[in-house]
Design a protein around this motif. Sequence first.
Motif, PDB file in Angstrom:
ATOM      1  N   GLU A 185       0.837  -1.195   0.000  1.00 27.91           N
ATOM      2  CA  GLU A 185       0.000   0.000   0.000  1.00 27.91           C
ATOM      3  C   GLU A 185       0.877   1.252   0.000  1.00 27.91           C
ATOM      4  N   GLY A 186       0.435   2.262  -0.695  1.00 27.01           N
ATOM      5  CA  GLY A 186       1.144   3.535  -0.693  1.00 27.01           C
ATOM      6  C   GLY A 186       0.643   4.442   0.419  1.00 27.01           C
ATOM      7  N   ARG A 187       1.535   5.276   0.945  1.00 28.08           N
ATOM      8  CA  ARG A 187       1.144   6.210   2.007  1.00 28.08           C
ATOM      9  C   ARG A 187       1.828   7.552   1.758  1.00 28.08           C
ATOM     10  N   THR A 188       1.039   8.633   1.829  1.00 30.90           N
ATOM     11  CA  THR A 188       1.612   9.963   1.611  1.00 30.90           C
ATOM     12  C   THR A 188       2.463  10.373   2.799  1.00 30.90           C
ATOM     13  N   GLY A 189       3.481  11.164   2.494  1.00 34.46           N
ATOM     14  CA  GLY A 189       4.337  11.704   3.541  1.00 34.46           C
ATOM     15  C   GLY A 189       3.975  13.147   3.839  1.00 34.46           C
ATOM     16  N   VAL A 190       4.702  13.751   4.766  1.00 36.14           N
ATOM     17  CA  VAL A 190       4.459  15.143   5.156  1.00 36.14           C
ATOM     18  C   VAL A 190       5.799  15.858   5.240  1.00 36.14           C
ATOM     19  N   LYS A 191       5.842  17.079   4.697  1.00 31.52           N
ATOM     20  CA  LYS A 191       7.044  17.898   4.830  1.00 31.52           C
ATOM     21  C   LYS A 191       6.664  19.304   5.275  1.00 31.52           C
ATOM     22  N   GLU A 192       7.596  19.943   5.969  1.00 33.45           N
ATOM     23  CA  GLU A 192       7.410  21.322   6.425  1.00 33.45           C
ATOM     24  C   GLU A 192       8.192  22.231   5.487  1.00 33.45           C
ATOM     25  N   VAL A 193       7.501  23.197   4.925  1.00 32.55           N
ATOM     26  CA  VAL A 193       8.115  24.072   3.923  1.00 32.55           C
ATOM     27  C   VAL A 193       8.107  25.511   4.421  1.00 32.55           C
ATOM     28  N   GLN A 194       9.271  26.137   4.395  1.00 30.73           N
ATOM     29  CA  GLN A 194       9.389  27.549   4.756  1.00 30.73           C
ATOM     30  C   GLN A 194       9.422  28.369   3.464  1.00 30.73           C
ATOM     31  N   LEU A 195       8.477  29.280   3.344  1.00 34.56           N
ATOM     32  CA  LEU A 195       8.318  30.050   2.110  1.00 34.56           C
ATOM     33  C   LEU A 195       8.531  31.532   2.356  1.00 34.56           C
ATOM     34  N   GLN A 196       9.112  32.195   1.380  1.00 36.15           N
ATOM     35  CA  GLN A 196       9.152  33.664   1.378  1.00 36.15           C
ATOM     36  C   GLN A 196       8.170  34.157   0.326  1.00 36.15           C
ATOM     37  N   ILE A 197       7.159  34.884   0.798  1.00 40.74           N
ATOM     38  CA  ILE A 197       6.117  35.384  -0.100  1.00 40.74           C
ATOM     39  C   ILE A 197       6.362  36.871  -0.353  1.00 40.74           C
ATOM     40  N   THR A 198       6.356  37.243  -1.615  1.00 39.05           N
ATOM     41  CA  THR A 198       6.564  38.637  -2.008  1.00 39.05           C
ATOM     42  C   THR A 198       5.245  39.233  -2.478  1.00 39.05           C
ATOM     43  N   TYR A 199       4.931  40.433  -1.958  1.00 39.01           N
ATOM     44  CA  TYR A 199       3.712  41.150  -2.329  1.00 39.01           C
ATOM     45  C   TYR A 199       4.089  42.464  -3.000  1.00 39.01           C
ATOM     46  N   GLU A 200       3.331  42.843  -3.989  1.00 42.34           N
ATOM     47  CA  GLU A 200       3.458  44.157  -4.618  1.00 42.34           C
ATOM     48  C   GLU A 200       2.132  44.870  -4.470  1.00 42.34           C
ATOM     49  N   ASP A 201       2.172  45.971  -3.739  1.00 41.02           N
ATOM     50  CA  ASP A 201       0.950  46.725  -3.417  1.00 41.02           C
ATOM     51  C   ASP A 201      -0.107  45.804  -2.807  1.00 41.02           C
ATOM     52  N   GLY A 202       0.361  44.886  -1.955  1.00 46.82           N
ATOM     53  CA  GLY A 202      -0.553  44.016  -1.223  1.00 46.82           C
ATOM     54  C   GLY A 202      -0.955  42.750  -1.956  1.00 46.82           C
ATOM     55  N   ALA A 203      -0.620  42.627  -3.226  1.00 49.42           N
ATOM     56  CA  ALA A 203      -0.993  41.433  -4.007  1.00 49.42           C
ATOM     57  C   ALA A 203       0.204  40.489  -4.105  1.00 49.42           C
ATOM     58  N   GLU A 204      -0.038  39.204  -3.860  1.00 51.24           N
ATOM     59  CA  GLU A 204       1.040  38.222  -3.912  1.00 51.24           C
ATOM     60  C   GLU A 204       1.517  38.037  -5.353  1.00 51.24           C
ATOM     61  N   VAL A 205       2.853  38.063  -5.517  1.00 54.61           N
ATOM     62  CA  VAL A 205       3.414  37.896  -6.861  1.00 54.61           C
ATOM     63  C   VAL A 205       4.329  36.678  -6.968  1.00 54.61           C
ATOM     64  N   THR A 206       5.035  36.335  -5.905  1.00 62.57           N
ATOM     65  CA  THR A 206       5.919  35.172  -5.963  1.00 62.57           C
ATOM     66  C   THR A 206       5.946  34.458  -4.620  1.00 62.57           C
ATOM     67  N   ARG A 207       6.263  33.146  -4.721  1.00 57.39           N
ATOM     68  CA  ARG A 207       6.518  32.328  -3.536  1.00 57.39           C
ATOM     69  C   ARG A 207       7.830  31.588  -3.773  1.00 57.39           C
ATOM     70  N   GLU A 208       8.744  31.743  -2.846  1.00 55.00           N
ATOM     71  CA  GLU A 208      10.054  31.114  -2.996  1.00 55.00           C
ATOM     72  C   GLU A 208      10.310  30.202  -1.804  1.00 55.00           C
ATOM     73  N   VAL A 209      10.682  28.958  -2.108  1.00 55.73           N
ATOM     74  CA  VAL A 209      10.983  28.003  -1.041  1.00 55.73           C
ATOM     75  C   VAL A 209      12.355  28.332  -0.464  1.00 55.73           C
ATOM     76  N   ILE A 210      12.386  28.596   0.837  1.00 56.22           N
ATOM     77  CA  ILE A 210      13.653  28.884   1.516  1.00 56.22           C
ATOM     78  C   ILE A 210      14.263  27.598   2.060  1.00 56.22           C
TER      79      ILE A 210
END
Length: 347
Positions: A185-210
């Motif tokens: 049987e297959g089983r999904t794993g779990v990972k913790e991801v730290q992201l840097q989110i960039t906003y321009e005038d309050g709107a999200e434009v990019t997400r970068e995995v740190i």
Amino acid sequence: MESFLGNKDFLKIVNKKVFIAIGLVAIVIMSLSLMAIKKDVVVVYDGNEVTVSTYAGTVEGLLLKQGIEIREEDKVVPELQEKLKDGARIVIHRSFEIQLVQSQREETIMTAEKTVEDLINKLDINLGEEDKVEPHLQASLYPGEIVRIIRVTKEVVTEEKEIPFQTTIKYNDDMDYGKTTRVQEGRTGVKEVQLQITYEDGAEVTREVIEESIILEATNEIVEKGTARLLVTSRGDTRRYKDVIVMEASAYTAGYASTGKSPGDPYYGITRSGTQVRPGVVAVDPKVIPLGSKLYIESMDRTSSYGLASAEDTGGAIKGNKVDLFFESREAALRFGRRKVKVYILD
């Protein structure tokens, strides 16, 4: 008495001359002073460049005397309160209209600044390190220009994400073709991801995995898949096969009409493989089915199947997905004619 009056008249005459002399000296001093404060300056405005002689003490005083109107948004170099100096060059930059966009709000302003950076400084707008300005700070300003200030902010967030499991397929030659069995049987794993989110005038434009770290490893699914192809013949036998091809079948005999040879010819009834022709021998295109292959020919029109066969012969007209089936009699061959069949290539 006469002598005394003479002296008095003499004094009057002397005093009058002194007064006249003092007056002349004052006039000379005043003239020299006026000459000292007179200035020749150049004024540049509205496409004109004129030289002006003036006694004005400041730039503003000169412009007032010359009747040159200055709007609040105009820019004068040197500034209006500057003391006027001989030989000075006064330049008047007329203001013009531009559009300023900040935080998606647009306003019309008047400015006489030359560059975008000058405008930002004049308006006392503070820019963050990540903020963007369009056009760039060194760009020149023109009437009707649109200047955009884009506020850029960043934040770091932590999210949990699933790690999908992969499916590994193992092929089993002892299992019927198409049959599958789940071994693990297959089983999904779990990972913790730290992201840097960039906003321009309050709107999200990019997400970068740190950074990311695995909390629970995924377990792959293992599936076993059967590859054994089994064929049940018209006689009820079970045979394994490697491949099946739908082909156009024709019929031939050993006679002259099919082979161009007659009894007595040393090659009469001899196949391309050098074997004696017989029921079950078929002619094929060796590029499609190698000579010597064991076959099963199955009917597709509910008529009797040709059955087990052997690819031992070839024919000039047998090219591609075509097969020529041997019959002992011309009548049987004519009766078969042409039809679609399934040709199973047996193991």
